[in-house]
Motif scaffolding. Structure first.
Motif, PDB file in Angstrom:
ATOM      1  N   PHE A   1       0.811  -1.358  -0.175  1.00 54.22           N
ATOM      2  CA  PHE A   1       0.006   0.196  -0.026  1.00 54.22           C
ATOM      3  C   PHE A   1       0.900   1.312  -0.101  1.00 54.22           C
ATOM      4  CE2 PHE A   1      -2.032   3.103   2.802  1.00 54.22           C
ATOM      5  CZ  PHE A   1      -2.955   3.509   1.976  1.00 54.22           C
ATOM      6  N   ASN A   2       1.771   1.371   1.056  1.00 52.30           N
ATOM      7  CA  ASN A   2       2.538   2.496   0.902  1.00 52.30           C
ATOM      8  C   ASN A   2       3.643   2.609  -0.140  1.00 52.30           C
ATOM      9  OD1 ASN A   2       1.721   3.881   2.954  1.00 52.30           O
ATOM     10  ND2 ASN A   2       2.598   2.578   4.447  1.00 52.30           N
ATOM     11  N   SER A   3       4.119   1.570  -0.677  1.00 50.54           N
ATOM     12  CA  SER A   3       4.974   1.708  -1.866  1.00 50.54           C
ATOM     13  C   SER A   3       3.683   2.462  -3.129  1.00 50.54           C
ATOM     14  CB  SER A   3       5.443   0.155  -2.503  1.00 50.54           C
ATOM     15  OG  SER A   3       6.025   0.338  -3.600  1.00 50.54           O
ATOM     16  N   GLN A   4       2.761   1.966  -3.064  1.00 51.44           N
ATOM     17  CA  GLN A   4       1.779   2.611  -3.947  1.00 51.44           C
ATOM     18  C   GLN A   4       1.642   4.130  -3.741  1.00 51.44           C
ATOM     19  OE1 GLN A   4      -1.920   0.570  -4.766  1.00 51.44           O
ATOM     20  NE2 GLN A   4      -1.310  -1.514  -3.692  1.00 51.44           N
ATOM     21  N   ARG A   5       1.595   4.429  -2.450  1.00 49.72           N
ATOM     22  CA  ARG A   5       1.440   5.692  -2.105  1.00 49.72           C
ATOM     23  C   ARG A   5       2.792   6.755  -2.432  1.00 49.72           C
ATOM     24  NH1 ARG A   5       0.354   6.204   4.146  1.00 49.72           N
ATOM     25  NH2 ARG A   5      -0.036   8.679   3.324  1.00 49.72           N
ATOM     26  N   VAL A   6       3.635   6.279  -2.720  1.00 41.07           N
ATOM     27  CA  VAL A   6       4.883   6.795  -3.266  1.00 41.07           C
ATOM     28  C   VAL A   6       4.510   7.453  -4.569  1.00 41.07           C
ATOM     29  CG1 VAL A   6       7.177   6.804  -4.260  1.00 41.07           C
ATOM     30  CG2 VAL A   6       6.595   5.323  -2.147  1.00 41.07           C
ATOM     31  N   GLY A   7       3.392   7.026  -5.120  1.00 40.05           N
ATOM     32  CA  GLY A   7       3.131   7.682  -6.559  1.00 40.05           C
ATOM     33  C   GLY A   7       2.217   8.992  -6.529  1.00 40.05           C
ATOM     34  N   THR A   8       1.850   9.274  -5.274  1.00 41.83           N
ATOM     35  CA  THR A   8       1.406  10.553  -5.073  1.00 41.83           C
ATOM     36  C   THR A   8       2.181  11.519  -4.770  1.00 41.83           C
ATOM     37  OG1 THR A   8       1.342  10.342  -2.526  1.00 41.83           O
ATOM     38  CG2 THR A   8      -0.589   9.329  -3.471  1.00 41.83           C
ATOM     39  N   LEU A   9       3.741  11.080  -4.757  1.00 39.38           N
ATOM     40  CA  LEU A   9       4.728  12.272  -4.846  1.00 39.38           C
ATOM     41  C   LEU A   9       5.089  12.631  -6.190  1.00 39.38           C
ATOM     42  CD1 LEU A   9       4.606  11.111  -1.738  1.00 39.38           C
ATOM     43  CD2 LEU A   9       7.275  12.143  -1.769  1.00 39.38           C
TER      44      LEU A   9
ATOM     45  N   LEU B   1       4.684   1.745 -12.088  1.00 35.42           N
ATOM     46  CA  LEU B   1       3.987   2.998 -11.594  1.00 35.42           C
ATOM     47  C   LEU B   1       4.099   4.300 -12.263  1.00 35.42           C
ATOM     48  CD1 LEU B   1       2.075   3.647  -9.129  1.00 35.42           C
ATOM     49  CD2 LEU B   1       4.212   4.450  -7.874  1.00 35.42           C
ATOM     50  N   ALA B   2       5.123   4.502 -12.732  1.00 32.50           N
ATOM     51  CA  ALA B   2       5.430   5.678 -13.446  1.00 32.50           C
ATOM     52  C   ALA B   2       4.921   5.584 -14.869  1.00 32.50           C
ATOM     53  CB  ALA B   2       6.969   5.920 -13.558  1.00 32.50           C
TER      54      ALA B   2
END
Length: 389
Positions: A193-201, A225-226
């Motif tokens: 989940f938090n690896s996915q949230r890195v995408g919000t940055l 993700l990119a």
């Protein structure tokens, strides 16, 4: 009931043989491959005993057998056959709240489960983080663009329970088998989940196709993700390990991603970076090699076998890599520095070094804590290079 004694003795034997030189899951696979007498249920039971043993970290002062039983009690919420046999009073109380269960196990000190409290990033809640190791993390997946509905439908048809955490993020019980239900990398990726949230940055690019370098690409989670975020990307991926890049190429092929550049390079060697040439990127993603301490809920043997001096070794490597790759960010471009570590020396201290030695400004910095929801804890900072330096 004799098989339960056998499971307990086998677990003690495995723990006596294991030295921490290789990941415990690999060691277990090798052990059971050599010991053909254990069926799938036996392997599952023995493995669970061992992993729960490690979940007590350095907070247990008991002998191996008591620690195995204590782990079975504290790390489960449903009755256990081994406890019914050897600790029936515990088994009768296994559904109690964790705080009450800990009071029944005097040889476990929850404050000492995690052995490096003094190294934690300041925003981490120490007690909650330590206790999180007694609970197995969940399996998180990210659905690929346009695949969310079909993934949910397939899971429902297969009667596999899941929770919707975010638009494209689903949580499942750890160990859930999805390979015969869903198409890996095409319909979904396994990503915490938090690896996915890195995408919000990730920064916004208004025009053109951004040039992105995923410099520590590893398994390619941030690369995919990119692509899913920007749709059109001029992507370069690199790693120091040829075998890792080969596996990444296969994964990107499954994901339908083509047309990227792939480079084998040692990012800690400034001269080796000449293979990049004079190119500058709109975004450099530096998911730096690290202790992985934010993911030790999935590899709890590290609570016992990780050595404190390794923190400085990783920190030194991260500082070198971060400074080296930051030079390839164009003026006005971005550097996304991230780790799956909870240690200040691997996180905030590295960012402080970058901003102290290079013309970068912090746009957003996040310690992405997961210990309240059975997820990993990660650190990520987006920095922007001064437009003219």
């Amino acid at each position: 009931m004799s098989h339960l004694y056998s499971h307990l003795n086998t677990a003690k034997n495995i723990l006596g043989l294991y030295t921490g030189q290789i990941p415990f899951d690999i060691f277990l696979r090798q052990f059971f491959a050599a010991e053909k007498k254990y069926g799938s249920k036996d392997r599952k039971s023995i493995s669970a005993l061992c992993y729960n043993y490690f979940r007590l970290g350095t907070g247990c002062t008991a002998n191996t057998e008591d620690q195995l039983l204590g782990g079975a009690f504290l790390c489960n919420n449903e009755p256990q056959l081994i406890l019914q046999l050897m600790k029936p009073d515990w088994n009768d109380r296994i559904t109690l709240p964790l705080a009450e269960k800990l009071a029944l196990v005097p040889f476990v000190d929850p404050a000492r489960i995690f052995p490096f409290i003094g190294e934690l990033s300041k925003d981490i809640q120490e007690d909650a983080f330590s206790l999180s190791f007694l609970i197995q993390p969940k399996l998180f997946i990210r659905t690929r663009p346009g695949k969310s509905s079909i993934v949910k439908q397939k899971l429902q048809v297969a009667d596999i329970p899941f929770s919707v955490i975010a638009t494209d993020c689903l949580a499942l019980k750890n160990g859930t088998k999805l390979d015969t239900i869903l198409e890996l990398n095409k319909e979904y990726v396994v990503q915490d989940f938090n690896s996915q949230r890195v995408g919000t940055l990730l920064p916004k690019f208004d025009n053109g196709v951004p040039g992105i370098w995923d410099c520590c690409a590893a398994s390619g989670g941030k690369t995919i993700l990119a692509y899913d975020t920007f749709k059109r990307v001029d992507m370069t991926v690199s790693d120091i390990r040829p075998g890792i890049l080969h596996n990444l190429e296969n994964r990107l092929l499954q994901a339908g991603i083509r047309g990227y550049k792939s480079i084998i390079v040692d990012l800690s060697n400034e001269k080796a970076l000449s293979t990049i040439g004079n190119r500058q990127f709109d975004l450099v993603i530096c998911d730096a090699p690290c202790s992985g301490s934010g993911t030790w809920g999935r590899t709890p043997e590290q609570l016992t076998f990780f050595r404190k001096e390794e923190i400085e070794r990783y920190s030194t490597l991260q500082r070198t890599i971060a400074i080296n790759v930051s030079r390839f960010v164009r003026p006005g471009g971005f550097l996304l520095y991230s780790t799956c570590s909870v240690f200040t020396r691997e996180n905030e201290d590295v960012v402080k070094l970058i901003t102290g030695q290079q013309p970068f400004t912090i746009i957003q910095s996040s310690l992405l804590t997961g210990y309240h929801m059975q997820a990993d804890t990660l650190f990520a900072t987006l920095l922007q290079r001064t437009a003219s330096d």
